[in-house]
Structures are given as structure tokens and as C-alpha cells.
Design an enzyme around this catalytic site. Sequence first.
Site, PDB file in Angstrom:
ATOM      1  N   ASP A   1      40.440 -52.940  19.631  1.00 43.96           N
ATOM      2  CA  ASP A   1      39.033 -52.545  19.560  1.00 43.96           C
ATOM      3  C   ASP A   1      38.868 -51.074  19.918  1.00 43.96           C
ATOM      4  O   ASP A   1      39.782 -50.439  20.482  1.00 43.96           O
ATOM      5  CB  ASP A   1      38.242 -53.441  20.523  1.00 43.96           C
ATOM      6  CG  ASP A   1      36.788 -53.618  20.130  1.00 43.96           C
ATOM      7  OD1 ASP A   1      36.293 -52.857  19.281  1.00 43.96           O
ATOM      8  OD2 ASP A   1      36.124 -54.517  20.706  1.00 43.96           O
TER       9      ASP A   1
ATOM     10  N   ASP B   1      30.084 -56.539  13.666  1.00 44.03           N
ATOM     11  CA  ASP B   1      29.623 -57.403  14.756  1.00 44.03           C
ATOM     12  C   ASP B   1      28.470 -58.283  14.304  1.00 44.03           C
ATOM     13  O   ASP B   1      28.046 -59.170  15.053  1.00 44.03           O
ATOM     14  CB  ASP B   1      29.159 -56.550  15.948  1.00 44.03           C
ATOM     15  CG  ASP B   1      30.323 -56.219  16.871  1.00 44.03           C
ATOM     16  OD1 ASP B   1      31.412 -56.793  16.684  1.00 44.03           O
ATOM     17  OD2 ASP B   1      30.128 -55.389  17.773  1.00 44.03           O
TER      18      ASP B   1
HETATM   19  C1  DGJ Z   1      33.190 -55.178  19.975  1.00 44.50           C
HETATM   20  C2  DGJ Z   1      33.813 -56.082  18.970  1.00 44.50           C
HETATM   21  O1  DGJ Z   1      33.349 -55.772  17.690  1.00 44.50           O
HETATM   22  C3  DGJ Z   1      33.525 -57.526  19.342  1.00 44.50           C
HETATM   23  O2  DGJ Z   1      34.035 -58.380  18.372  1.00 44.50           O
HETATM   24  C4  DGJ Z   1      34.116 -57.805  20.677  1.00 44.50           C
HETATM   25  O3  DGJ Z   1      35.504 -57.720  20.624  1.00 44.50           O
HETATM   26  C5  DGJ Z   1      33.567 -56.831  21.703  1.00 44.50           C
HETATM   27  N1  DGJ Z   1      33.712 -55.475  21.284  1.00 44.50           N
HETATM   28  C6  DGJ Z   1      34.242 -57.021  23.032  1.00 44.50           C
HETATM   29  O4  DGJ Z   1      33.863 -56.079  23.936  1.00 44.50           O
END
Ligand code: DGJ
Length: 732
Positions: A475, A545
Site C-alpha cells: 500500500d 477503495d
Molecule cells: C488503503 C487501501 O486502499 C485499503 O484497501 C486498505 O488497505 C487501507 N489502506 C489500510 O490502511
Amino acid sequence: MPIAIHEQTFHLYNDTISYIMRVTPGGDLEHLYFGPRLPLNVDPTHLSVGALYGNQVADQFDPTVSLESRLREYPNFGTGDMRAPAYTASVDGSAISTFSFVDATVTTGKPAIPGLPATYVEEAAEADTLSIELTDDVTQCSLTLQYTIYAQRNVVTRHASFTNHGPAPVTLSRALSLCLDLPDQDYVLTTLMGGWARERQVTTRKLQLGTQAIGSQRGHSSAQANPFLALARPNATQQTGEVIGFSFVYSGNFTASVEADAYDHTRVLLGIAPEQFSWPLAPKQAFTTPEAVMAYSPTGYNGMSQTFHSLYNERLVRGAWRMQPRPILLNNWEGTYFDFDEPKLLALAAQAQAIGVELFVLDDGWFGHRDNDRSSLGDWVTNRAKLPAGLPHLVEQITALGLKFGLWFEPEMVSPDSDLYRAHPDWVLGDPNRPRSLGRHQYVLDLSQPAVVDYLFTALDSVLQASPISYVKWDMNRSLTEVFSAAVPASEQGTIAHRFILGVYALYERLRHAHPDILFESCASGGGRFDPGMLYYAPQAWTSDDTDAIARQSIQYGTSYVYPIASMGSHVSAVPNEQLHRTTPLATRAAVAYFGTFGYELDLTKLTAATLATLAEQVAFMKAHRELLQFGRFYRLSEPEDPHPAWLVVDDNADHAIMLDCTQLQQPDATLRFRRLAGLTPTAQYRSDTGEIYSGAELIAAGIRIDERRRGDFSTMLLTLDKIAIQEDEHD
Ligand code: DGJ
């Protein structure tokens, strides 16, 4: 040999496309043509549009032509071409430079670009590469322009390298990867624009006089603008017409611009954004730009996308996961967020295993003392409050269930509340004389420093060595600010944004090398770094997301313009949806997620037995069809403005196809409508999963009839088609 050289005219060709350029009397490289295949004996003078108009400044070497009206391969600054240049190389404060032709060589195959992601070949016969060397007498720099044409793909790739052969330092304040000048302006420009949770929305506009540009200054390719653009003839559709796509194999700051000038010409530029770039070249040093890819399609936007998909699936993605069906996963993020412990994770995993899921992914919160997003990034050791027996113990329990195990990291970041930051405050990007900005309560590590990359490699590698971890979600949750490194002098601060990305690539490469079987999924607050550069290291990316099935329709639709279906992370999540609070049917959520990597992101322990049984059916459907869904030829069946997004995948022989047609808001008394399909064999017959028999010809020409009268909001029609026999045409 698909590169012909005749009297300093270079013709790159395969069976379907030609790319032609020549050396002018002054040694400049004139672009002549990019489009459908032309004969090798075409007279280059027929293709030139060079002239001298009005008050233009004449070419120093040919008074009948201005550099401003010539189509050029890699234009300089300061000698008469008034459009934006592809580069500026300065010595002693002068940015004027004139590179002229020295030599050209052709090699079979395609050399790698050290330290940078790039498309590749496996057999030398797949492609030929032309290297054109030019030199500038004053800066004593050489410039190599490298072009590769693939024999079986409608693609030309390019990049440039500068080497300082002189005694004086040279500064590159702009070094783009691609310039393509076109002889008219009759184009529609398409870009993929958006923001967090609404990435890669298709944006089209008629080309206007002047410059239209997109880019990123965030230190990553961004959710706001993707490193891609397309120029299409105004009549082009998904299925027909001429489209040229431009894609940048890079994950950092970029610029992509189109300049429609006063002489009815169009200039496309693509490369590292110049704003945060300044690269000093000491004597004997070289700088190489990332790769840019140009795809020519005579068959509309789908032809362009299919060209990108097969190139990126087959010759950008590498290693064990190339062309491999992706595991169906359960990710705990939306199910638990930071609130989990071992029993809760084991209960989730057991339920996942029961419905047929193959991979359990533990997301954010497993390390340091992280209970929310305010701490512990950088401390990649087990959070003992949540997992007292340690991470390896959890992995053991979960793999004992017959599941693979995956783990989340955010390697590039550090929390102010972390042991790493307390020990190494100098490892953070920032100007020591100024405060640093926080994003999601975190700082950005200075990956331009090799010591930081070394630390991260050791930290991540030791976690990955300790347990059988088969997937990593990498991430990256904030953009870069205060891009300044304490480790280099003032003169090198303009290199840091690019060196940061080179550090990310180096870290990925070392981890991939140490753990060749791990499947990496990249992520940046959802789809904030979904680009070809990342795909070279991580074959899949978390698309957004936003897991709402309706929002996902346009996000996945737009993403498919460039990126393969197998690269799109797509999960079924709970309703009401976390991001949009919308409630959509479970079947719709699954139908959209099938066109991607597929998985779940919800608390399975809260579902009824009946819902779990439905999930098990979905998993079984995905297992039965995932090669087709992830690697079949993909056709968008709807135009971007169509209120019913629709698409289809079909296998190589057109034996099997799956179509999705979506209804967003139900209309009263919705009239029957037809959706025309594509990619099928017209002379064949197909049986649908509803038992109907159709001819391929009718599905293509008339379409499939869609009755959405009683379907309700947010419904979908998912149709599987299997070829049953070659149809005898009774009417011939
Ligand atoms: C952002 C990501 O896009 C999510 O899927 C998740 O992993 C969160 N970060 C976790 O902090």
C-alpha cells in the site's frame, strides 16, 4: 527484419503498422508517419509537411522549412520550434541545443532498461530495435533514441538516453520519453481522470487549439490522472475507427500533453513531469528516460485496449504469476478494519475456506502497536496485543485450514509514532529548515537513500522468510510533499522525486528476487498508483477503495482502456456500501467483481447460511470461468455515455463468452432494448446459460434482447455463451 533503412529514412513496420522518420539536411530527425502499414518504397518526400509559413524562423540548414512546421521526433528548445520541447539540456546557463544525427543501428529483440520497468521480449524474433544516435557539439552530449517495433503487435515503444561526453556538467531540466507530431488536428482526446474512490473515469474532449495537458505532481502516478492518453478520429467508437493510445511505463510524476498549434499540427508529449525534475549530468554520466508505449488501432478503442492488454499481460508482467489465474481471496479490511485478534481472524478464515476462498489476506493493523492509522508504520514486527502468539503462529493456523496467506505492508511510509522514526528522523523526505506536512498522520520515507531501501528490504524480507506468505499487498497512502533529501547536496535535489521511484522499483525488485513466487498487489489508497510501471513488479493492483458495485462499473470500465482485467483487484463488499452507503444486490456486486481478480472484503461471520451458500456458488462460478474472465479478449460493448455499462470477454477461438450488461436506475415501463455483442463467430451457434440458442451473427448484428422491466435498480444481466456447432447457412 521489420526495420528498413534507406538513405537515412527509417521505416519500422510489421504486417499492420508503419512508423517512418528520416534525417533532414541539418541532421534533425523528421517524423513522417505512424499508421496502417505502407509499402517500403514509399517516397518520404510525399509524407513530409515541412514548410515555411508567415513569419516563421527558418531552419538553419534548410531555408525552405521552419522547425516549427516540421513534424519532429525529439524536438529541441531554442532554435525555431516554438512548440513545447521534448528535452532541455543546458551548459553554462544556455538551454539551446541541437542534436544531429550520427548513426543508426538495428538489433533484433529488445534490450532491458536497467533499473526501470519496461516491456520485454522472450525471443529475439518478437521485436526489432532501432537505436538512433545524435550528438550536440556544444554540450558534447550524445542522445540515443531507442524504438522497438513488435512483429505481432500494433505497438512501438520508445525511450531516450543522454550521455555527457564533455568536460562540463550538463543539466537536464526536461527529459521526456516520447514526442509524436501528427499532421492534422482532427482528433478527440481521451484521458482517464478522477480522484480518490473515483479513479480513471473516461474523459473525452474534442481537441482544441492550444495545449491540453494532464499529469501528476504527487510523487506517484495518481488517482487524479492516469499516465495515458488517446487520440481518436471523431467518428471512432469502441469497435471502429482510428485510435492511437499512449501509455507511460512509470509510477511517479508525469506529464502528458497535446498541443494543437497554429499550423494544423498536433504534438503529443509524454514523460517525467519537468516541474520537479532537474538532473545534473557530470562528465561521463548518463540519464535514461522511462519507456513510453504507442499503440495504433484501426478498430476503435477496443482494438487499442486489447493491444495494451495482451502486451502488458504477456510482456510486461513477469514471473510466476504471468498469465496465471489469480487466487480468490478474502481480505479482512472492510470486515474488521483495525479491530481484530487471532480468534476473530481464524473465524473469518474458517468461513472463507468453507465457501471455497483460496487466499486469506491480513490487511493493515497487524504490526507495531497499530490500533488506528496514527502509529507504527515502519515497525514491521508483530502487534503482540492483537496476535500474542505471533504472526507466524497465525499463518500456521490459517495455512493449516488449506488457505494461502497474504499480508499488507506500507513500506514507503513511517509514522511519527514509531521506533523507526525515533531512530532515523533523517530517513524522512523533507527540508530540515521547514516543517513537514502529514498525510494520513504519516511521513514519507526517503527511498532515494540506498540505506532506507536496504533497511526496508531486510525488515520485509525477515517477515516473509518467517512464514509461508504467498501474497503481499503493498500500500501507499499519501502523496509526496517536501520532496527534499537530507542525503544529497543542493545541486541534486531535482533528482529526488525520480530517485524515490527508482528506490521503490529497486525494493520491489529485490523482494521479487528473494520471493519469486509471491503475488504482489500494488495499492495507493485504492487506485492511486495503477500504472504500467507498477505492473512490471506487481501483476495486480487494488483498483479503488470504492467497492460499491455501481461506482465500480465506471471505474473498471475506464481502467480497462489500458489495464488487463487480470490486473484489476475487485472485491464483493458488504451493504450498505462503506463508501457510498448504497445497497446493491449481492448478485450485482459479484457480477462486477468477476471481471477482475475477485474476492471478498466483508465479515463472513455475520452472514446467514443462505447468503454463505450463495457466496459458495459465486466462488464456484469464478473458479469455473476465471481464465476466460481474467485473460479472455475484452470488449467494452457500451460507449462511455451509455447509461447501461456493458462488456464481454471471449476466448481465443470464440468458443466461450461472458457478457455483463448493467442497469443503474430502473426506468418505469423500461422498453426492451438490444445490446450488440462482439468478438463472436458470426457463423456459429451459441447456447446461453438460460438455454437459448442464438447465432453469432444475430448477437453481433441485432444484439441480445434485454428486458429490464422488473429487474429493479442496480441489477445486471450476466450471460454465458458457449459455441455449440458451426451453423449451415441455408440462405447461401
Ligand atoms: C488503503 C487501501 O486502499 C485499503 O484497501 C486498505 O488497505 C487501507 N489502506 C489500510 O490502511
